[in-house]
Design a protein around this motif. Sequence first.
Motif, short mmCIF file in Angstrom:
data_model
loop_
_atom_site.label_atom_id
_atom_site.label_comp_id
_atom_site.label_asym_id
_atom_site.label_seq_id
_atom_site.Cartn_x
_atom_site.Cartn_y
_atom_site.Cartn_z
N MET A 1 -5.26 7.48 -3.67
CA MET A 1 -4.60 7.21 -2.39
C MET A 1 -3.50 6.16 -2.57
O MET A 1 -2.39 6.30 -2.04
CB MET A 1 -5.64 6.71 -1.38
CG MET A 1 -5.11 6.55 0.04
SD MET A 1 -4.81 8.16 0.78
CE MET A 1 -4.28 7.68 2.42
N ILE A 2 -3.80 5.12 -3.31
CA ILE A 2 -2.83 4.04 -3.55
C ILE A 2 -1.64 4.56 -4.34
O ILE A 2 -0.47 4.29 -4.01
CB ILE A 2 -3.51 2.87 -4.27
CG1 ILE A 2 -4.52 2.18 -3.33
CG2 ILE A 2 -2.47 1.85 -4.76
CD1 ILE A 2 -5.44 1.20 -4.03
N ASP B 1 0.59 6.94 -2.34
CA ASP B 1 1.42 6.16 -1.43
C ASP B 1 2.59 5.52 -2.18
O ASP B 1 3.72 5.47 -1.67
CB ASP B 1 0.58 5.08 -0.74
CG ASP B 1 1.36 4.30 0.29
OD1 ASP B 1 1.61 4.84 1.38
OD2 ASP B 1 1.74 3.14 0.01
N ARG C 1 -3.86 3.23 3.20
CA ARG C 1 -3.71 2.78 1.83
C ARG C 1 -3.77 1.25 1.75
O ARG C 1 -4.40 0.69 0.86
CB ARG C 1 -2.39 3.29 1.27
CG ARG C 1 -2.00 2.74 -0.10
CD ARG C 1 -1.12 1.51 0.02
NE ARG C 1 -0.63 1.07 -1.28
CZ ARG C 1 -0.16 -0.14 -1.51
NH1 ARG C 1 -0.12 -1.05 -0.55
NH2 ARG C 1 0.29 -0.45 -2.70
#
Length: 253
Positions: free
Chosen positions: A38-39, A42, A106
């Motif tokens: 997810m990080i 992003d 995030r």
Amino acid sequence: MQAILPTTSPWASGPKEILRHGLDLLRSDTEIDRRLAMIIIDNAVELTIKTFLGLPKRITNIHVPKAKFQEMSESFPKLLDALEEYASSKLDGIDFGEIEWYHRLRNQLYHQGNGLTVERDKVTVYSELAKLLFFRLFDEKLDLEALPDTKSLGSFLFKWARFEKGLIHFSEFVADTYGRTPNATAAALILVEEEKLGKDNFCKFKLVRDARNKLVHGHSAIGEILTPQVMTSFEELDQWLRTEDKQYREGTI
């Protein structure tokens, strides 16, 4: 006239590789890897936007002053504001509010990551939004092997973005709104009023639109949302618009 970018853009290699890494982590499907995915996804979204807005005017036909570029580069919401200001015509079907919502999720994982988890479907949806954003800005599809649960999702989101743009275009042609139709729902209501979109098709539109919104907001699992009824309704809507609008049928919008 919009500049046509080459099939393989050297400036797009950075965002592509970061997004590839995020998808590779998602394949592992552990809680830690989902948070990291997810990080990283992003980060790929942010770099995609910065890269596009920082390209020479000869490539994009837009010019962002250097001082403004430096200012907006320090804030994700400002990047989205700038993208909406300078490149909104390229981003029909992409909701900036949804991208910002995933960015905030995030941030929660990044700053308060201890003990926090993120559902796989949320990461999957964000990855597909990231791929769609990449395609729209660089006119280049990512040559990434799709995960099993992203194939139907990616196809659906990509097709919806094209359908939404086509529906808006058709409504503006029918009702002479001169580019002032704000979204697909407004377009559908105009077409109902103009007796171009029947009651049955309007019900199908609401079903498919609601499914799309549930997907991007992570309300249910992907398989529970993209039901055969939703997919069949979408195919019928797509066929209806192809019949009604020559430009949509020929893929020129």
